[in-house]
Motif scaffolding. Structure first.
Motif, PDB file in Angstrom:
ATOM      1  N   UNK A 250     -41.800   8.451   4.273  1.00 53.10           N
ATOM      2  CA  UNK A 250     -43.101   8.974   4.692  1.00 53.10           C
ATOM      3  C   UNK A 250     -43.370   8.434   6.087  1.00 53.10           C
ATOM      4  N   UNK A 251     -44.140   9.179   6.892  1.00 50.04           N
ATOM      5  CA  UNK A 251     -44.371   8.690   8.242  1.00 50.04           C
ATOM      6  C   UNK A 251     -45.633   9.283   8.862  1.00 50.04           C
ATOM      7  N   UNK A 252     -46.131   8.550   9.850  1.00 52.37           N
ATOM      8  CA  UNK A 252     -47.174   9.026  10.761  1.00 52.37           C
ATOM      9  C   UNK A 252     -46.489   9.194  12.106  1.00 52.37           C
ATOM     10  N   UNK A 285     -43.093  -2.289  16.318  1.00 56.98           N
ATOM     11  CA  UNK A 285     -42.138  -1.332  16.880  1.00 56.98           C
ATOM     12  C   UNK A 285     -42.383   0.067  16.330  1.00 56.98           C
ATOM     13  N   UNK A 286     -42.117   1.062  17.144  1.00 58.42           N
ATOM     14  CA  UNK A 286     -42.205   2.461  16.751  1.00 58.42           C
ATOM     15  C   UNK A 286     -40.831   3.110  16.873  1.00 58.42           C
ATOM     16  N   UNK A 287     -40.665   4.225  16.209  1.00 61.54           N
ATOM     17  CA  UNK A 287     -39.436   4.993  16.355  1.00 61.54           C
ATOM     18  C   UNK A 287     -39.597   5.999  17.481  1.00 61.54           C
ATOM     19  N   UNK A 299     -42.674  10.469  18.307  1.00 64.99           N
ATOM     20  CA  UNK A 299     -42.818   9.016  18.239  1.00 64.99           C
ATOM     21  C   UNK A 299     -43.396   8.737  16.859  1.00 64.99           C
ATOM     22  N   UNK A 300     -42.790   7.822  16.113  1.00 67.13           N
ATOM     23  CA  UNK A 300     -43.157   7.741  14.701  1.00 67.13           C
ATOM     24  C   UNK A 300     -43.219   6.303  14.196  1.00 67.13           C
ATOM     25  N   UNK A 301     -43.941   6.171  13.081  1.00 62.90           N
ATOM     26  CA  UNK A 301     -43.923   4.955  12.260  1.00 62.90           C
ATOM     27  C   UNK A 301     -43.605   5.417  10.850  1.00 62.90           C
ATOM     28  N   UNK A 302     -42.528   4.918  10.258  1.00 62.05           N
ATOM     29  CA  UNK A 302     -42.109   5.423   8.946  1.00 62.05           C
ATOM     30  C   UNK A 302     -41.676   4.295   8.039  1.00 62.05           C
ATOM     31  N   UNK A 303     -41.609   4.628   6.739  1.00 60.78           N
ATOM     32  CA  UNK A 303     -41.075   3.681   5.761  1.00 60.78           C
ATOM     33  C   UNK A 303     -40.406   4.471   4.645  1.00 60.78           C
ATOM     34  N   UNK A 304     -39.432   3.858   3.927  1.00 58.20           N
ATOM     35  CA  UNK A 304     -38.792   4.550   2.809  1.00 58.20           C
ATOM     36  C   UNK A 304     -39.809   4.860   1.720  1.00 58.20           C
ATOM     37  N   UNK A 305     -39.736   6.070   1.165  1.00 60.36           N
ATOM     38  CA  UNK A 305     -40.671   6.474   0.108  1.00 60.36           C
ATOM     39  C   UNK A 305     -40.170   7.778  -0.508  1.00 60.36           C
ATOM     40  N   UNK A 306     -40.690   8.096  -1.678  1.00 57.10           N
ATOM     41  CA  UNK A 306     -40.356   9.347  -2.375  1.00 57.10           C
ATOM     42  C   UNK A 306     -41.648  10.015  -2.813  1.00 57.10           C
ATOM     43  N   UNK A 307     -41.961  11.136  -2.215  1.00 56.23           N
ATOM     44  CA  UNK A 307     -43.210  11.827  -2.511  1.00 56.23           C
ATOM     45  C   UNK A 307     -43.308  12.219  -3.982  1.00 56.23           C
TER      46      UNK A 307
END
Length: 346
Positions: A250-252, A285-287, A299-307
């Protein structure tokens, strides 16, 4: 005809092991199926015979029997077959006969009647259109159904039986099975897509109110959708603050796509020049993804997740809203300046 087929099941075009006749071992019903057999894959085969006309209800009748038989265990099947052997005064053990039929495999290692592998064979002198229509429709759902036309002949004192497979025709059987598999894949795909839409909309219905309860006004006028992303305008045309959800993350993100690759990369590069400042404001840090092979950048901020794991939703919503609030604060001012420059230059 039933006795004839029981003694010579190979008239149906394959090796079958008849394990019972007039089987009535269904709890709380008085129904009897004509013949019960095993095929070479260990699947149960329900065989229904009609002396002349197939009748209107033969498909429904056979489907009922198949559903009843779907619950038979290996021990049940062996017991049923042993009763059949004993009724014919045979000294053969069912376990040995089944093992021999399945090419000498060890009985203890055999798997019989696995899952929904049950098959149906219908035999009649003629088939009504409502029966053939139903059979062809059911085949789209990977139900193994075959129809055989049986025609008896007499010549003097001798009797002959001609058995011909009419559905599916033998030449077209592989093709029809392939078409059925594709049709079922299409149905499953549509069902999965519908389910994914339902899950996503439910998730967005929880995330957007959480976002609106934060210090940000980005999503005040945004409604839940069915797709894997939902976005809000940044004040600069073609640049949006998006939430993204998938089975793996998931990410913003800030997504840059004004329709022109050069403009997109220019905006990205100007922001990248301020990378240290932006990440300092963001607090981590951002991606940074210029995506040179594509038109857009992000440009993103994300983490592992399963909707599709609802147990993760609370942590996902917490992460995504926090990340979006910080991302907006970190980027909005420099992005606004870049937007002004673009407007002036145009």
């Amino acid at each position: 005809m039933q006795e004839w087929i029981a003694k010579q099941p190979d008239v149906l075009g394959e090796d079958l092991l008849i394990i019972q006749k007039e089987f009535n071992g269904f709890d709380s019903t008085q129904e009897r199926l004509d013949l019960l057999a095993l095929d070479k894959q260990g699947a149960l085969v329900i065989i229904e015979n009609k002396l002349d006309d197939s009748g209107r209800d033969v498909t429904w009748q056979a489907l009922k029997y198949a559903s009843y038989c779907s619950g038979l265990s290996k021990a049940n099947i062996t017991k049923i077959y042993q009763q059949y052997l004993d009724s014919n005064s045979s000294n053969i053990r069912a376990e040995d006969s089944i093992s021999d039929f399945l090419d000498g495999q060890d009985y203890d290692e055999l798997v019989l009647n696995k899952g929904v592998t049950q098959r149906i064979i219908l035999i009649a002198a003629k088939f009504r259109k409502e029966v053939t229509s139903t059979v062809l429709w059911l085949m789209n759902f990977k139900i193994r159904l075959q129809c055989f036309r049986a025609t008896p002949y007499a010549m003097g004192d001798e009797l002959f039986l001609n058995v011909e497979q009419i559905i599916p025709t033998q030449d077209a059987e592989d093709f029809m099975i392939g078409m059925a598999e594709k049709a079922q894949d299409d149905i499953e795909s549509q069902t999965q897509q519908k389910n994914r839409h339902i899950v996503r909309k439910e998730f967005w219905s929880k995330l957007i109110p959480a976002m609106n309860a934060s210090s940000s006004n980005l999503y005040q006028n945004i409604s839940p959708g069915i797709y894997h992303w939902v976005g809000a305008g940044s004040g600069v045309r073609g640049v949006t603050f998006n939430f993204v959800i998938t089975k793996s993350y998931c990410q913003a993100e800030l997504y840059i796509d004004r329709g022109e690759k050069i403009e997109n990369k220019t905006i990205y590069d100007k922001l990248f020049d301020l990378k240290a400042e932006i990440e300092s404001r963001f607090g981590g840090a951002l991606g940074w993804e210029r995506l040179d092979e594509k038109r857009a950048s992000r440009i993103k901020a994300s983490m592992p997740a399963n909707i599709f794991d609802k147990d993760q939703w609370d942590s996902m919503i917490q992460f995504m809203t926090d990340a979006m609030v910080k991302l907006e604060l970190a980027i909005k001012q420099p992005l606004s300046s870049i937007g002004s420059e673009l407007r002036q230059s145009s």
